[in-house]
Design a protein around this motif. Structure first.
Motif, mmCIF file in Angstrom:
data_model
loop_
_atom_site.group_PDB
_atom_site.id
_atom_site.type_symbol
_atom_site.label_atom_id
_atom_site.label_comp_id
_atom_site.label_asym_id
_atom_site.label_seq_id
_atom_site.Cartn_x
_atom_site.Cartn_y
_atom_site.Cartn_z
ATOM 1 N N VAL A 1 -7.690 10.854 0.076
ATOM 2 C CA VAL A 1 -8.077 9.498 -0.325
ATOM 3 C C VAL A 1 -9.512 9.239 0.100
ATOM 4 O O VAL A 1 -10.327 8.723 -0.667
ATOM 5 C CB VAL A 1 -7.122 8.452 0.290
ATOM 6 C CG1 VAL A 1 -7.652 7.045 0.080
ATOM 7 C CG2 VAL A 1 -5.741 8.583 -0.304
ATOM 8 N N SER B 1 4.501 7.981 -6.052
ATOM 9 C CA SER B 1 3.409 7.143 -5.582
ATOM 10 C C SER B 1 2.563 7.943 -4.611
ATOM 11 O O SER B 1 2.984 8.199 -3.493
ATOM 12 C CB SER B 1 3.961 5.888 -4.911
ATOM 13 O OG SER B 1 2.914 5.047 -4.538
ATOM 14 N N GLU B 2 1.392 8.343 -5.064
ATOM 15 C CA GLU B 2 0.553 9.194 -4.225
ATOM 16 C C GLU B 2 -0.189 8.430 -3.133
ATOM 17 O O GLU B 2 -0.809 9.027 -2.268
ATOM 18 C CB GLU B 2 -0.436 9.983 -5.079
ATOM 19 C CG GLU B 2 -1.302 9.131 -5.972
ATOM 20 C CD GLU B 2 -2.066 9.956 -6.981
ATOM 21 O OE1 GLU B 2 -3.269 9.689 -7.122
ATOM 22 O OE2 GLU B 2 -1.478 10.838 -7.592
ATOM 23 N N SER B 3 -0.112 7.108 -3.137
ATOM 24 C CA SER B 3 -0.768 6.311 -2.101
ATOM 25 C C SER B 3 0.176 5.931 -0.970
ATOM 26 O O SER B 3 -0.186 5.150 -0.110
ATOM 27 C CB SER B 3 -1.346 5.034 -2.709
ATOM 28 O OG SER B 3 -2.364 5.349 -3.612
ATOM 29 N N ARG C 1 -9.934 1.659 -1.942
ATOM 30 C CA ARG C 1 -8.956 2.706 -1.680
ATOM 31 C C ARG C 1 -7.960 2.185 -0.666
ATOM 32 O O ARG C 1 -8.337 1.520 0.300
ATOM 33 C CB ARG C 1 -9.627 3.965 -1.134
ATOM 34 C CG ARG C 1 -10.462 4.680 -2.129
ATOM 35 C CD ARG C 1 -9.572 5.428 -3.060
ATOM 36 N NE ARG C 1 -10.395 6.101 -4.048
ATOM 37 C CZ ARG C 1 -9.913 6.724 -5.078
ATOM 38 N NH1 ARG C 1 -8.615 6.771 -5.273
ATOM 39 N NH2 ARG C 1 -10.698 7.312 -5.934
ATOM 40 N N TRP C 2 -6.694 2.493 -0.902
ATOM 41 C CA TRP C 2 -5.659 2.024 0.009
ATOM 42 C C TRP C 2 -4.566 3.076 0.152
ATOM 43 O O TRP C 2 -4.416 3.950 -0.692
ATOM 44 C CB TRP C 2 -5.073 0.694 -0.442
ATOM 45 C CG TRP C 2 -4.387 0.724 -1.775
ATOM 46 C CD1 TRP C 2 -4.969 0.557 -2.996
ATOM 47 C CD2 TRP C 2 -2.998 0.947 -2.017
ATOM 48 N NE1 TRP C 2 -4.029 0.657 -3.983
ATOM 49 C CE2 TRP C 2 -2.804 0.894 -3.417
ATOM 50 C CE3 TRP C 2 -1.898 1.175 -1.196
ATOM 51 C CZ2 TRP C 2 -1.557 1.067 -4.005
ATOM 52 C CZ3 TRP C 2 -0.651 1.348 -1.788
ATOM 53 C CH2 TRP C 2 -0.490 1.285 -3.184
ATOM 54 N N TYR C 3 -3.860 2.918 1.229
ATOM 55 C CA TYR C 3 -2.755 3.799 1.537
ATOM 56 C C TYR C 3 -1.713 2.984 2.261
ATOM 57 O O TYR C 3 -2.035 1.952 2.857
ATOM 58 C CB TYR C 3 -3.234 4.956 2.433
ATOM 59 C CG TYR C 3 -2.539 6.234 2.097
ATOM 60 C CD1 TYR C 3 -2.941 7.004 1.025
ATOM 61 C CD2 TYR C 3 -1.448 6.652 2.841
ATOM 62 C CE1 TYR C 3 -2.269 8.170 0.700
ATOM 63 C CE2 TYR C 3 -0.788 7.810 2.525
ATOM 64 C CZ TYR C 3 -1.205 8.569 1.458
ATOM 65 O OH TYR C 3 -0.536 9.708 1.138
ATOM 66 N N ILE D 1 -11.052 2.163 4.057
ATOM 67 C CA ILE D 1 -9.724 2.312 3.452
ATOM 68 C C ILE D 1 -8.816 1.240 4.049
ATOM 69 O O ILE D 1 -8.842 0.997 5.258
ATOM 70 C CB ILE D 1 -9.131 3.709 3.741
ATOM 71 C CG1 ILE D 1 -9.993 4.798 3.116
ATOM 72 C CG2 ILE D 1 -7.689 3.809 3.258
ATOM 73 C CD1 ILE D 1 -9.604 6.202 3.535
ATOM 74 N N HIS E 1 5.290 -2.653 -3.299
ATOM 75 C CA HIS E 1 4.133 -2.228 -4.092
ATOM 76 C C HIS E 1 3.486 -3.447 -4.767
ATOM 77 O O HIS E 1 2.263 -3.597 -4.748
ATOM 78 C CB HIS E 1 4.565 -1.192 -5.135
ATOM 79 C CG HIS E 1 3.465 -0.785 -6.047
ATOM 80 N ND1 HIS E 1 2.496 0.113 -5.692
ATOM 81 C CD2 HIS E 1 3.177 -1.172 -7.316
ATOM 82 C CE1 HIS E 1 1.664 0.276 -6.702
ATOM 83 N NE2 HIS E 1 2.054 -0.494 -7.696
#
Length: 160
Positions: free
Chosen positions: A141, A114-116, A99-101, A2, A83
């Protein structure tokens, strides 16, 4: 793996006052990410005034590799600019499916909802109180990525 896009001001230390990273913030962050395969990308404005090796040194207490910085987009008319910088980084590094956060303290830098993105309180920065909610979101995630890998992994792909 991630990618964690990390802001500094309002995350590793309160937005106002000293610019020094708070050990309590760094410990809380390290504890929150310690069980995950995470690489850190700096999205903080600090990337504009510090060299990569300096940013890496700042992040050593997290015990995770710092692998890059997001590009700077200077467009005062663009909303959710951070973003867009993250998306540009993902495209430029050919990691669009990764996948990122991100942890940040400025909701205006991201589309809503924004769920990330995990938002900290800029006055208190990331702390022990943030850990349960952040870990819950990070876990979702991670599990989503594992499901994606397992459903898209054929025996032929696994051997190559």
């Amino acid at each position: 793996m991630i990618l964690l896009f990390l802001d500094f001001d309002g995350v590793t230390h309160p937005r106002t006052g000293s610019q020094a990273f708070l050990p309590t913030c760094m410990t809380a962050l390290r504890n929150a990410i310690s069980n995950y395969d995470i690489h850190i990308v700096v999205s903080s404005t600090w990337r504009e005034t510090n060299r990569m090796h300096e940013l890496v040194d700042y992040l050593l207490p997290l015990q995770k590799p710092a692998v890059g910085i997001t590009p700077v987009i200077n467009d005062r008319f663009l909303s959710a600019v951070r973003h867009h910088e993250i998306i540009k980084y993902l495209i430029d590094t050919e990691q669009q499916s990764r996948r990122w956060y991100t942890i940040d303290d400025c909701p205006g830098f991201f589309p809503s909802p924004s769920e990330s993105v995990y938002f900290t309180n800029p006055r208190t920065s990331f702390n022990e109180d943030d850990m349960p909610n952040f870990k819950k979101l990070l876990k979702s995630v991670w599990y989503a990525q594992q499901r994606f890998i397992s459903t898209n992994q054929t025996p032929e792909r696994a051997r190559s």
